[in-house]
Design a protein around this motif. Structure first.
Motif, PDB file in Angstrom:
ATOM      1  N   GLY A   1       0.888  -1.191  -0.083  1.00 35.09           N
ATOM      2  CA  GLY A   1      -0.017  -0.093  -0.129  1.00 35.09           C
ATOM      3  C   GLY A   1       0.807   1.344   0.010  1.00 35.09           C
ATOM      4  N   ALA A   2       0.053   2.320   0.199  1.00 28.33           N
ATOM      5  CA  ALA A   2       0.672   3.785   0.076  1.00 28.33           C
ATOM      6  C   ALA A   2       1.781   4.164   1.088  1.00 28.33           C
ATOM      7  N   SER A   3       1.338   3.384   2.243  1.00 32.11           N
ATOM      8  CA  SER A   3       2.271   3.752   3.439  1.00 32.11           C
ATOM      9  C   SER A   3       2.993   2.573   3.875  1.00 32.11           C
TER      10      SER A   3
ATOM     11  N   HIS B   1       3.464  11.023  -4.311  1.00 32.62           N
ATOM     12  CA  HIS B   1       2.998   9.753  -4.374  1.00 32.62           C
ATOM     13  C   HIS B   1       1.664   9.495  -4.361  1.00 32.62           C
ATOM     14  N   CYS B   2       1.148   8.338  -4.900  1.00 36.94           N
ATOM     15  CA  CYS B   2      -0.332   8.392  -5.052  1.00 36.94           C
ATOM     16  C   CYS B   2      -0.476   7.084  -4.706  1.00 36.94           C
ATOM     17  N   SER B   3      -1.849   6.896  -4.064  1.00 35.91           N
ATOM     18  CA  SER B   3      -2.414   5.462  -3.453  1.00 35.91           C
ATOM     19  C   SER B   3      -3.249   4.567  -4.533  1.00 35.91           C
ATOM     20  N   CYS B   4      -3.261   5.080  -5.825  1.00 34.79           N
ATOM     21  CA  CYS B   4      -3.763   4.238  -6.820  1.00 34.79           C
ATOM     22  C   CYS B   4      -2.880   3.295  -7.248  1.00 34.79           C
ATOM     23  N   TRP B   5      -3.737   2.121  -8.012  1.00 38.66           N
ATOM     24  CA  TRP B   5      -2.868   0.864  -8.320  1.00 38.66           C
ATOM     25  C   TRP B   5      -1.785   1.212  -9.372  1.00 38.66           C
ATOM     26  N   HIS B   6      -2.003   2.168 -10.387  1.00 44.32           N
ATOM     27  CA  HIS B   6      -0.992   2.356 -11.307  1.00 44.32           C
ATOM     28  C   HIS B   6       0.343   2.816 -10.735  1.00 44.32           C
TER      29      HIS B   6
END
Length: 807
Positions: free
Chosen positions: A495-497, A696-701
């Motif tokens: 995940g993002a974190s 940064h982003c939390s999306c799947w891409h």
């Protein structure tokens, strides 16, 4: 000796005015070039006239000389032989390599010979004199068969034919990759300007030569056991390739055939990337593959394993960032053992330290038993700085869904339990959804709920225990923050974190792709030995590092400056193309993503498309938006996401998820609402912009490819990046009238007349009255009309039996 043939046009004596007419053909002067003696067998020659055998011997000697010269340049067809008044036979051919020669303005060869008349013998000796006229311009002639922007030349075709011949002699399958390998081994890699053209030439030349093109079969499965290599030959080969100047360099080698070697040219490329500032970190991937060779070095009935350690880098190919694997280290051993990984990683770490390259931050592997402990032992011996071990999800899902047995860490076999209540294919969507949750608290709560549901709700305790024992571990938590001391966690959460770097997910696809490319390049000859495989590997390394190209179909691994980096440094080409949405493959589905311009223009038109939040000290700006098609964000959805990502207490977060409908309370256990979870965290994303500027982003891409249009759009909104927003004009938008700035022309461009359709139109139908020539029947008034004939009704028929009627 110099001689010439002055050839004049017809009617060159005198004109009507008494003046000579100038010749219309070019006069050539020939000089001596070569002399050769040939013995020609004329026994099979059909003799009708006395000169037929002499003509046959002359043509055969000319073609023999031409075949010998075709290795250096291409020659055209031989002209029809002619005999002079003095009895000398002559014929010509010209060079076809250069563009000027092909047009008739370059090199021309003339063959001369005066063979003796044949006697009763079957062999006629011919002394051939070769004359030359003109010279080559040096500009290669392009092939007309290539309808591309960069067509190949005759020199490329000749090198392809030579490579096909070399592969045929060594009994290798002729594939475009192996043809390119042979061309690069000769030092002619600059001739491979167009990979598509090379593939066409390789297939065409292989078909003409009648050799195996290697398509539609796997020849490695059919290879016999090859001969062994003697100890003296092996020791001499290892000694000759132990330096750092060649294509391969042995770091360790045993008499049994096991070895660890480095690839210095690719390590040199990493050093160049570090000097350019494009290699701040290093991410490695390690895996073993087989079916490389059939060897009887130690075990005559089994194949050996080749271990390849690669560096994962991003290359900008065809306006798209692709994650590629650069092979750094290759090892060989009869079996797959974790100790081999340990020795290979140790040797690679020593080489990286010697070259002052960064140590590994992550090591991606599969779930082979003993890998985790081998990496820990290497780190405990200060061989490597403690890297993050990231096992992949593909092998985990394959083990759960398809395999019947798997191997534990201690080497024992474990039976994979089968689910009885439902199909096992329902599990992968849950795993993919859990792996991309943005915070660790969300992941721990959702994972705990899913495991409880499997055990109590699905009534699958054996499957529950198998997942825990093989793919999870017990993590220690801080009670002051999470409210608990420990919980089940996973190494595949990205995940993002999470600790896994963005752009390097738990996947072995990059390494598996490298294995496929590795085995497609090396030799597959039936009688190959380990030395033959390594010799072909040296040719492969020469191909990979021969030239630099930014084409996706290129055979080289090197790119121009600025096109190779650890993470993407600029957006993909599709992210800058106007306003449409683009379809991309996501884990378990195909999803739409917008372009940068679409996100910026929609948010400028309606500010509710992007909702901004701030947290922390120093402040971190968080932008919440739609992941797919831009739309206005609902206030309730934004508040849900904001509360979830800021809550770290697991009990409190679980109550929030129950309240928001992400967890449903069932009579037997709590249930994870998969669709609601995917709707909330797949269709929406959070873009984080911390004070250090690393957006940064939390999306799947972004989690899989280290960049996305959402992050680039936010950076453009914050004036950190600038992208072209105006599209190039289309041809239909060009004005009909035009004029140059310097006034050279201002004529109107005439429109083309509409082209008439070639299809013939059917003439319109016009009804025409046709008189009835038969007399009409006359019936007197009052009489009965004749009775009409009753129509005959056929009885119903029973259909014949057919396999399509069976149920």
């Amino acid at each position: 000796m110099a001689s010439g043939d002055a050839v004049l046009a017809s009617g060159d004596a005198e004109s009507g005015g008494g003046q000579l007419v100038q010749p219309t053909r070019r006069t050539r002067t020939y000089e001596d070039h070569d002399v050769g003696d040939f013995a020609i067998d004329i026994s099979a020659c059909r003799v009708i006239f006395p000169t037929d055998a002499v003509e046959h011997a002359f043509k055969a000697s000319c073609k023999k000389w031409m075949d010998g010269e075709r290795k250096d340049f291409q020659l055209g067809k031989l002209t029809t032989p002619r005999r002079t008044a003095g009895g000398e036979w002559r014929a010509e051919c010209r060079c076809m390599d250069c563009a000027e020669c092909h047009a008739g303005n370059g090199t021309m060869f003339q063959f001369r010979a005066t063979p003796d008349r044949p006697d009763n013998g079957n062999v006629l000796n011919v002394r051939l004199t070769v004359m030359v006229s003109g010279s080559c311009s040096g500009r290669p002639r392009q092939l007309k068969s290539d309808a591309v922007d960069r067509p190949s030349t005759t020199l490329t075709r000749r090198r392809v034919m030579q490579a096909v011949e070399s592969l045929s002699q060594s009994k290798e399958s002729v594939t475009p990759t192996r043809v390119a390998r042979k061309i690069a081994a000769r030092g002619d890699a600059e001739l491979i300007t167009n990979p598509s053209s090379l593939r066409y030439l390789a297939r065409t030349c292989a078909k003409k030569a009648g050799v195996d093109d290697g398509r539609g079969q796997d020849r490695r499965e059919k290879q016999p056991i090859v001969r062994s290599v003697s100890k003296q030959e092996w020791d001499a080969y290892v000694q000759a390739n132990s330096g750092n100047q060649g294509k391969i360099s042995f770091a360790a080698a045993l008499p049994s055939g096991s070895f660890v070697l480095m690839l210095p040219p690719i390590l040199d490329e990493l050093c160049a990337l570090k000097r350019a500032g494009a290699l701040p970190r290093l991410y490695l991937g390690a895996d073993a593959t087989w079916k490389v060779e059939a060897d009887d070095f130690t075990q005559p009935d089994t194949d050996v394993w080749y271990y390849v350690i690669t560096a994962s880098m991003y290359r900008y190919l065809d306006q798209h960032w692709r994650r590629s694997a650069l092979p750094l280290c290759v090892a060989r051993h009869p079996t797959e053992r974790p100790e081999v990984y340990k020795h290979a990683l140790s040797a690679l770490a020593t080489e990286l330290q010697r070259r002052q390259l960064p140590t590994a931050s992550q090591i991606h592997t599969d779930w082979a038993p003993g890998l985790a402990s081998a990496i820990k032992e290497a780190a405990g011996q200060n061989v490597l700085h403690p890297p993050l071990h990231v096992p992949d999800m593909e092998h985990m899902i394959a083990n759960i869904t398809t395999k019947k047995k798997t191997t534990a860490e201690d080497g024992s076999e474990i039976r994979v339990p089968r689910m009885k209540s439902r199909d096992v294919k329902v599990v992968p969507p849950y795993l993919h959804a859990l792996a991309l949750l943005p915070t660790s608290a969300l992941f721990l709560v959702a994972l705990r709920t899913f495991l409880t549901r499997v055990k109590n709700g699905w009534q699958e305790p054996a499957f529950h225990d198998y997942i825990i024992s093989q793919y999870l571990y017990r993590a220690s938590l801080r009670p002051a923050v999470t409210g608990e001391t420990e919980a089940w966690a996973a190494k595949w959460w990205h995940g993002a974190s999470g600790p896994i770097a963005a752009g390097f997910p738990p996947s072995q696809q990059t390494v598996e792709q490298s294995h496929r490319h590795f085995k497609r390049c090396i030799t597959d000859a039936p009688g190959r030995t380990v030395i033959d495989v390594l010799e072909s590997l040296k040719e492969v390394v020469a191909l990979w590092t021969s030239t630099r190209s930014s084409e996706a179909k290129s055979y080289t691994l090197l790119t121009p400056a600025g096109c190779t980096a650890v993470v993407p440094t600029r957006p993909d080409g599709w992210m800058l193309r106007g306003l449409p949405l683009h379809r991309l493959r996501a884990p378990g589905a195909v999803r739409l993503l917008p372009t940068i311009k679409r996100i910026l223009e929609d948010s400028r038109r309606n500010p509710s498309f992007i909702m901004e939040k701030v947290r922390g000290n120093p402040q971190t700006r968080i932008f919440i938006m739609k992941c797919g098609m831009p739309a206005a964000m609902d206030t309730g959805t934004v508040e849900k996401i904001w509360r979830h990502i800021n809550t770290k207490n697991l009990r409190t977060l679980e109550d929030m998820m129950i309240e928001d409908g992400l967890i449903v309370q069932m009579p037997e256990s709590k249930k994870l609402a998969l669709e609601a979870l995917q709707t909330l965290y797949y269709e929406n994303c959070c873009v984080y912009h911390p004070p250090d500027g690393r957006t940064h982003c939390s999306c799947w891409h972004f989690r899989r490819r280290a960049h996305c249009p959402h992050a680039w759009a936010i950076r453009a909104r914050l004036k950190l990046e600038s992208f072209p927003t105006k599209n190039l004009p289309a041809a239909t938008e060009a004005p009909v009238t035009w004029s140059d700035a310097d006034g050279s022309s201002n004529e109107d461009v005439k429109k083309k007349a509409p082209r008439r359709s070639r299809k013939r139109k059917r003439p319109e139908y016009e009804p025409v009255a046709v008189p009835d020539v038969r007399p009409a029947p006359v019936t007197p008034v009052g009489e009965r009309l004749p009775q009409r004939r009753t129509p005959k009704v056929m009885p119903a028929q029973k259909a014949s039996k057919s396999p399509f009627g069976k149920r």
